[in-house]
Write an enzyme that holds these catalytic residues in place. Structure first.
Site, PDB file in Angstrom:
ATOM      1  N   SER A   1       0.844  -1.197   0.000  1.00 53.49           N
ATOM      2  CA  SER A   1       0.000   0.000   0.000  1.00 53.49           C
ATOM      3  C   SER A   1       0.881   1.249   0.000  1.00 53.49           C
ATOM      4  O   SER A   1       1.677   1.430  -0.922  1.00 53.49           O
ATOM      5  CB  SER A   1      -0.959  -0.055   1.193  1.00 53.49           C
ATOM      6  OG  SER A   1      -2.050   0.809   1.015  1.00 53.49           O
ATOM      7  N   LEU A   2       0.788   2.114   1.002  1.00 54.49           N
ATOM      8  CA  LEU A   2       1.695   3.260   1.074  1.00 54.49           C
ATOM      9  C   LEU A   2       3.140   2.789   1.017  1.00 54.49           C
ATOM     10  O   LEU A   2       4.000   3.424   0.388  1.00 54.49           O
ATOM     11  CB  LEU A   2       1.454   4.048   2.361  1.00 54.49           C
ATOM     12  CG  LEU A   2       2.455   5.158   2.686  1.00 54.49           C
ATOM     13  CD1 LEU A   2       2.434   6.259   1.623  1.00 54.49           C
ATOM     14  CD2 LEU A   2       2.178   5.743   4.073  1.00 54.49           C
TER      15      LEU A   2
END
Length: 262
Positions: free
Chosen positions: A96-97
């Site tokens: 994700s991030l």
């Protein structure tokens, strides 16, 4: 490559060390998380590989420190810390991030003359595809937390604890702002192989958007899908770690050139 550092870096948390010449694997956490999300991996990882997790400011052991202002800023620092940590081939994993952070760190490493053996990007659409998740970092505290609760990445008991959330809210908001404001640059292209990972019940990801990562490297690209939602890595950990190790081992067997760029 440089020789390993002898002093501890606050950015790099060692989880498993090997005396062998196999690669060093560096893992980047998702929004709101710290290095501890990868601690369970140390029991699953082969003893022939080093395992590290990235610890950015503002979380866990670095809770009192100021957050970084951008993903490229974080990547530039982490790349230097990685080169000061290991003289072995480098593998990057991010979810994700963390996938955006791993990608930018790979760019920074190649700029410094060291191409990763493998870049593994999980749970995030490739640059050039429109995010299916609406921005939330600008919302009021109540609205913001309502959205975060639906993501199922933070336990409800934590989100519903007012005192704890008063401490964690700035971190969550800062990380979501980082992810939402990030505008990756496609140039220069990477030279390392890239592996994109997704999960079948992730409402924010599809095959086309995941494969956009392949447009950003001159190296090989392949993708693989797991069962589960966006946070499948917390529920199918053993399966994920087994697959990641298999791909790393296969990549190391195909090595024909050293990590250093010519």
């Amino acid at each position: 490559m440089t020789t390993p550092q002898t002093k501890h870096s606050p950015w790099i948390v060692p989880l498993k060390h090997s005396a062998a010449g196999s690669p060093s694997v560096f893992c980047f956490p998702y929004a709101g998380a710290g290095a501890s999300v990868y601690r369970s991996w140390s029991k699953l990882f082969t003893p022939e590989m080093d395992l590290y997790a990235i610890q950015a400011p503002g979380r866990e052991t670095r809770f009192s420190e100021d957050f970084v202002s951008s993903i490229p800023e974080l990547a530039s620092i982490v790349a230097k810390e990685i080169l000061n940590t290991t003289d072995k081939p480098v593998v990057l994993f991010g979810h994700s991030l963390g996938a955006a952070c791993a990608y930018e760190t790979a760019r920074a490493l190649e700029h410094m003359g060291c191409s990763p053996e493998l870049l593994i990007l999980s749970g995030r659409q490739g640059p050039g595809s429109v995010s299916k998740r609406a921005p939330i970092a600008h919302l009021s505290d109540t609205e913001f937390l309502q959205h975060v609760l639906t993501y199922k990445g933070t336990p409800a008991a934590v989100l519903e604890n007012e005192e704890l959330m008063e401490l964690l809210l700035p971190l969550l908001r800062a990380d979501f702002a980082l992810a939402e404001q990030y505008k990756p640059s496609p140039e220069p292209l990477l030279t390392c192989p890239v592996l994109g990972l997704g999960s079948t019940q992730d409402e924010w990801l599809d095959q086309e958007s995941l494969e956009r990562w392949g447009d950003l490297t001159l190296g090989s690209f392949e993708s693989h899908w797991f069962e589960g939602d966006h946070f499948y890595l917390n529920h199918r950990t053993a399966e994920l770690v087994s697959y990641v190790q298999k791909k790393i081992t296969a990549q190391m067997k195909t090595r024909t050139t050293p990590s250093l760029l010519v």
